[in-house]
Design an enzyme around this catalytic site. Structure first.
Site, PDB file in Angstrom:
ATOM      1  N   SER A  25       0.825  -1.221   0.000  1.00  0.00           N
ATOM      2  CA  SER A  25       0.000   0.000   0.000  1.00  0.00           C
ATOM      3  C   SER A  25       0.853   1.263   0.000  1.00  0.00           C
ATOM      4  CB  SER A  25      -0.921   0.009   1.230  1.00  0.00           C
ATOM      5  OG  SER A  25      -0.147   0.028   2.415  1.00  0.00           O
ATOM      6  N   ASN A 112      -1.626  -1.296  13.718  1.00  0.00           N
ATOM      7  CA  ASN A 112      -3.056  -0.976  13.818  1.00  0.00           C
ATOM      8  C   ASN A 112      -3.300   0.351  14.559  1.00  0.00           C
ATOM      9  OD1 ASN A 112      -3.192  -3.437  12.646  1.00  0.00           O
ATOM     10  ND2 ASN A 112      -4.263  -4.489  14.329  1.00  0.00           N
ATOM     11  N   THR A 157     -37.110  28.181  -9.907  1.00  0.00           N
ATOM     12  CA  THR A 157     -37.377  26.900  -9.256  1.00  0.00           C
ATOM     13  C   THR A 157     -37.782  25.979 -10.402  1.00  0.00           C
ATOM     14  OG1 THR A 157     -39.704  27.388  -8.858  1.00  0.00           O
ATOM     15  CG2 THR A 157     -38.204  27.945  -7.077  1.00  0.00           C
ATOM     16  N   HIS A 158     -37.426  24.729 -10.320  1.00  0.00           N
ATOM     17  CA  HIS A 158     -37.673  23.763 -11.402  1.00  0.00           C
ATOM     18  C   HIS A 158     -37.049  24.227 -12.719  1.00  0.00           C
ATOM     19  CE1 HIS A 158     -40.844  22.069  -8.733  1.00  0.00           C
ATOM     20  NE2 HIS A 158     -41.039  23.349  -8.457  1.00  0.00           N
ATOM     21  N   SER A 279     -11.929  24.072 -28.261  1.00  0.00           N
ATOM     22  CA  SER A 279     -12.174  22.766 -28.878  1.00  0.00           C
ATOM     23  C   SER A 279     -11.076  22.497 -29.890  1.00  0.00           C
ATOM     24  CB  SER A 279     -13.535  22.785 -29.568  1.00  0.00           C
ATOM     25  OG  SER A 279     -13.574  21.832 -30.610  1.00  0.00           O
ATOM     26  N   LYS A 285     -15.358  27.651 -29.881  1.00  0.00           N
ATOM     27  CA  LYS A 285     -15.762  27.178 -28.566  1.00  0.00           C
ATOM     28  C   LYS A 285     -14.991  27.797 -27.409  1.00  0.00           C
ATOM     29  CE  LYS A 285     -18.142  23.582 -28.128  1.00  0.00           C
ATOM     30  NZ  LYS A 285     -19.448  23.538 -27.511  1.00  0.00           N
ATOM     31  N   ASN A 287     -15.387  26.552 -23.665  1.00  0.00           N
ATOM     32  CA  ASN A 287     -16.137  25.606 -22.838  1.00  0.00           C
ATOM     33  C   ASN A 287     -15.824  25.750 -21.342  1.00  0.00           C
ATOM     34  OD1 ASN A 287     -17.308  24.407 -25.120  1.00  0.00           O
ATOM     35  ND2 ASN A 287     -15.538  23.057 -25.395  1.00  0.00           N
ATOM     36  N   TYR A 319      -9.372  -4.803  14.189  1.00  0.00           N
ATOM     37  CA  TYR A 319      -8.807  -4.401  12.898  1.00  0.00           C
ATOM     38  C   TYR A 319      -8.935  -5.547  11.906  1.00  0.00           C
ATOM     39  CZ  TYR A 319      -5.429  -3.135   9.301  1.00  0.00           C
ATOM     40  OH  TYR A 319      -4.841  -2.843   8.088  1.00  0.00           O
ATOM     41  N   GLN A 324      -7.227  -1.254   5.253  1.00  0.00           N
ATOM     42  CA  GLN A 324      -6.152  -0.620   4.486  1.00  0.00           C
ATOM     43  C   GLN A 324      -6.711   0.088   3.251  1.00  0.00           C
ATOM     44  OE1 GLN A 324      -2.152  -2.421   4.036  1.00  0.00           O
ATOM     45  NE2 GLN A 324      -2.680  -2.679   1.906  1.00  0.00           N
ATOM     46  N   LYS A 327      -7.767   4.312   2.602  1.00  0.00           N
ATOM     47  CA  LYS A 327      -6.999   5.502   2.272  1.00  0.00           C
ATOM     48  C   LYS A 327      -7.207   5.998   0.847  1.00  0.00           C
ATOM     49  CE  LYS A 327      -3.758   3.729   5.362  1.00  0.00           C
ATOM     50  NZ  LYS A 327      -4.809   2.739   5.444  1.00  0.00           N
TER      51      LYS A 327
END
Ligand code: ARG
Length: 469
Positions: A25, A112, A157-158, A279, A285, A287, A319, A324, A327
């Protein structure tokens, strides 16, 4: 390469190379090296206090750790393929450097309790960064609200035009949401205050380590009261991850607004070229990729948070190596929250706001509620007034006459309560003025709100980094 494992005594054959690779790890947890060194320093001192290390040995270890820190900072630490994680890598290097004293550093402790101690220290720092970043964005929302305090825009709204609002009211809506995100992160940060070190693998260290001393030198609030709880659970990292993921989700909503508003159809804002992209094919463009990436990272954060919670679902007590895997998703959320916050802050700072386009977009229908409120003010029950206003809107649509241009004589056929003063009533600014109650979008109320936000900022002036963190 045959691994010299920290548990080698009990085993008669080496770990299979594919198992080594599988359980490795280091790539993920090497970022915990500062915390791991800090924890090693404190542990060496605690061991010396109870005579398990001679003063000479402790000093050699502390010197060795300084050296290792330099190697790691300078990218010169000689990692080996057999280093399973950052904890074993540092211990291995320490033993190489200081000999037998180094081999004593793991006395009475387990990875641990070590890993969760490192992680909580890391989270205290990472949350601090986010808290500071949020505050910076809050400042920007206040600045932008102040610059454009009187700018009118349609409120939705909506995604349908609903009522007129002030742009500053919109900007400050983000401020208060961020304030809750900040509070949530601060609460999660406080929860990182119980120190697990000394919990051993699950049952507590077999040596009478002064855990209060450890807690103090590492800057925790106090030692954790239960060694099994301290080593087995990941609720605190999950809480931090949730607070950060929720922050990302919030940024994604405000990013979505800007993406829409930057479109040709809306044109309410222009995103600075520094935060837009072109683009490879279409020359015209511009973007809003910065904002789209924030939205995308917010989606990924939900997945990471789910991964983190799923790790703990049904996990037997104590544990388990599953942990592990906490993370990778945790760090991904924190990294994305940090970078998104930074980019979003810059986008807001440099955003070109187009008040004209906002005003142009205001549809007279936004005043339909005003029509109903007018009748209500004249004594008609609101439900009835709403119905009449609805009929007038229907008439305006079928006759193709905007609400604000319907002759009074026509309006009076719907209700005799309509009078000359309706002209002043059916006006966007007037509609705003009527919303100057506390928390409303009226200019007076927004001024008050702005003051409150500024006051809050002045109370939360970021302190110079506190030494114990
Ligand atoms: N790298 C491990 C982790 O992140 C350290 C703990 C290993 N403990 C064990 N009992 N195998 O959780």
């Amino acid at each position: 390469m045959s691994a010299k494992k920290v548990w080698k005594g009990r085993f008669s054959k080496p770990t299979a190379p594919e198992m080594e690779a599988f359980s490795h790890s280091l790539e993920i947890d090497r970022r915990l090296y500062r915390e791991d060194i800090q924890v090693n320093r404190a542990w060496a001192q605690a061991l010396a206090q109870i005579g398990l290390l001679k003063a000479r040995e402790r000093d050699a270890i502390l010197k060795g750790l300084d050296q290792i820190e330099k190697e790691l900072e300078g990218g010169k630490f000689p990692f080996l393929p057999t280093d399973e994680d950052i904890h074993t890598a540092i211990e291995r290097r320490l033993t190489e450097q200081v000999g037998p004293a180094g081999a004593k550093i793991h006395t009475g402790r387990s990875r641990n309790d070590q890993v969760i101690t490192d992680l909580l220290l890391y989270l205290r720092r990472a949350t601090e960064e986010l808290i500071t970043g949020i505050r910076r964005l809050q400042e920007v929302t206040v600045q932008r609200a102040e610059e454009h305090s009187e700018v009118l825009m349609p409120g939705y709204t909506h995604l349908q035009q609903a009522q007129p609002i002030l742009f500053s009211h919109y900007a400050l809506s983000l401020f208060w949401l961020l304030e809750r995100d900040r509070q949530r992160l601060m609460a999660a940060q406080r929860r990182c205050g119980l120190m697990p070190l000394g919990s051993g693998a699950l049952a507590g260290s077999g040596f009478p380590i002064d855990r209060h001393f450890l807690s103090e030198v590492l800057g925790f609030e106090e030692p954790s009261p239960n060694s099994l709880d301290a080593t087995a659970h990941r609720d605190v990292p999950i809480e931090v991850a949730f607070a950060a993921a929720l922050l990302l989700i919030h940024l994604s909503r405000y990013a979505a607004d800007l993406i829409l508003w930057a479109s040709h159809e809306f044109g309410f804002v222009t995103i600075d070229e520094a935060y837009a992209t072109g683009s490879s094919m279409m020359p015209q463009k511009r973007n809003p990729d910065s904002l789209e990436l924030i939205r995308g990272k917010a989606a990924a954060a939900i997945g990471h948070l789910t991964a983190l919670m799923s790790l703990c679902h049904g996990l037997p007590h104590g544990y388990n190596r599953d942990l592990q895997e906490d993370k990778r998703p945790l760090f991904a959320i924190l990294d994305d929250a940090r970078s998104s916050l930074e980019i979003f802050t810059r986008v807001w700072q440099t955003l070109d706001i187009q008040p004209e386009a906002m005003i142009q977009a205001l549809d007279p229908d936004l005043l339909a509620t005003e029509l109903a409120d007018y009748l209500t003010h004249r004594g008609m029950p609101f439900r009835k007034a709403h119905e009449i206003a609805g009929q007038i809107i229907r008439w305006s649509k079928s006759h193709n006459v905007p609400l604000t241009e319907i002759p009074l004589s026509t309006l009076r056929t719907f209700s005799y309560l309509f009078d000359e003063d309706l002209r002043h009533w059916l006006d966007f600014r007037a509609a705003l003025e009527r919303r100057s109650l506390y928390g409303g979008t009226g200019p007076e109320a927004v001024r008050e709100q702005l003051e409150k936000a500024k006051q809050l900022l002045s109370q939360t002036t970021p302190e110079p980094e506190s030494p114990e963190l």
